[in-house]
Design a protein around this motif. Structure first.
Motif, short mmCIF file in Angstrom:
data_model
loop_
_atom_site.label_atom_id
_atom_site.label_comp_id
_atom_site.label_asym_id
_atom_site.label_seq_id
_atom_site.Cartn_x
_atom_site.Cartn_y
_atom_site.Cartn_z
N SER A 15 0.82 -1.20 0.00
CA SER A 15 0.00 0.00 0.00
C SER A 15 0.86 1.26 0.00
CB SER A 15 -0.93 0.01 1.21
OG SER A 15 -1.84 -1.06 1.12
N ALA A 16 1.89 1.29 0.82
CA ALA A 16 2.78 2.45 0.86
C ALA A 16 3.48 2.64 -0.48
CB ALA A 16 3.81 2.28 1.98
N TRP A 58 -12.64 -1.18 -9.29
CA TRP A 58 -12.58 -1.43 -7.85
C TRP A 58 -13.74 -2.29 -7.36
CZ3 TRP A 58 -13.10 2.96 -3.72
CH2 TRP A 58 -12.79 2.46 -2.47
N PRO A 59 -15.00 -1.96 -7.66
CA PRO A 59 -16.08 -2.78 -7.12
C PRO A 59 -16.03 -4.24 -7.57
CG PRO A 59 -16.97 -0.76 -8.11
CD PRO A 59 -15.52 -0.81 -8.43
N PHE A 123 -2.48 -8.40 -13.89
CA PHE A 123 -3.21 -7.76 -12.79
C PHE A 123 -3.46 -8.69 -11.61
CE2 PHE A 123 -4.18 -5.10 -16.39
CZ PHE A 123 -4.18 -3.83 -15.86
N ASP A 124 -3.16 -9.96 -11.73
CA ASP A 124 -3.49 -10.93 -10.69
C ASP A 124 -2.95 -10.53 -9.31
OD1 ASP A 124 -4.90 -12.40 -12.51
OD2 ASP A 124 -3.37 -13.97 -12.75
N ALA A 130 -6.89 -2.88 -3.13
CA ALA A 130 -7.45 -1.79 -3.94
C ALA A 130 -6.42 -0.71 -4.25
CB ALA A 130 -8.67 -1.18 -3.26
N LEU A 131 -5.54 -0.41 -3.29
CA LEU A 131 -4.52 0.61 -3.53
C LEU A 131 -3.51 0.17 -4.59
CD1 LEU A 131 -3.79 2.08 0.00
CD2 LEU A 131 -4.73 3.27 -1.98
N THR A 132 -3.11 -1.08 -4.53
CA THR A 132 -2.18 -1.55 -5.55
C THR A 132 -2.87 -1.68 -6.90
OG1 THR A 132 -2.55 -3.88 -4.99
CG2 THR A 132 -0.68 -2.78 -3.94
N PHE A 133 -4.15 -1.99 -6.87
CA PHE A 133 -4.90 -2.15 -8.12
C PHE A 133 -5.15 -0.81 -8.81
CE2 PHE A 133 -9.02 -3.53 -10.29
CZ PHE A 133 -8.35 -4.09 -11.36
N CYS A 134 -5.22 0.28 -8.07
CA CYS A 134 -5.46 1.59 -8.69
C CYS A 134 -4.20 2.15 -9.35
CB CYS A 134 -6.04 2.59 -7.70
SG CYS A 134 -4.85 3.38 -6.63
#
Length: 174
Positions: A15-16, A58-59, A123-124, A130-134
């Motif tokens: 996340s950081a 995200w959802p 993307f797996d 969510a933070l890494t996915f954005c």
């Protein structure tokens, strides 16, 4: 501490790192856009990417519309920059048309690929948080802006001066 045995530590580190990458990406986007007076287009790029991420990515933790949103962002930036110029030159129109053709071809290919394959394995690991996915969505906004930058500069230029290369290289024909 061995981070492989502490999932909370791994998530916090990811996340950081993701927040740092997103902040650097947004900083670069606006550091490039501001002096060129193209901040409006940078906002469009990040806005469209954020919109698709928030309402679908995200959802559903899905990358299904990732490539399609990239192409839509390309098309939007090019079209907006062209349509905001009521006195567009032939050069501006032609460059915009070629940019639209390219974005449409690339977008349709990538969207067909995701529909065929069902997912993008890149993307797996990112979808676990969510933070890494954005992060890729923010990077895509910067990438799209940079790719479209020559067309954006051209379409927002108000000068009607046409520079012909042969004036410089072939003065005998001028």
């Amino acid at each position: 501490l061995n981070p492989t045995h502490h999932p909370t530590l791994i998530r916090a580190t990811m996340s950081a790192r993701s927040i740092t990458i997103v902040l650097i990406t947004l900083s670069l986007l606006f550091l490039i856009a501001y002096p060129l007076q193209l901040v409006r287009y940078a906002v469009y790029a990040i806005g469209l990417q954020t919109f698709v991420f928030i309402f679908h990515g995200w959802p559903y933790m899905s990358e299904k519309y990732y490539d399609a949103s990239g192409s839509a962002t390309h098309l939007s930036l090019i079209l907006i920059s062209l349509l905001e110029n009521p006195n567009a030159s032939r050069r501006q129109i032609m460059c915009s048309v070629f940019g639209i053709i390219w974005a449409t071809r690339l977008g349709s290919f990538l969207f067909q690929r995701i529909l065929r394959d069902g997912k993008d394995t890149r993307f797996d690991k990112l979808k676990k948080n969510a933070l890494t996915f954005c992060t890729p969505w923010a990077i895509q906004a910067l990438w799209v802006f940079l790719i479209d930058l020559p067309i954006l500069i051209l379409n927002t230029t108000t000068t009607t001066t046409v520079i012909r290369i042969y004036y410089y290289y072939l003065p005998q024909f001028a």
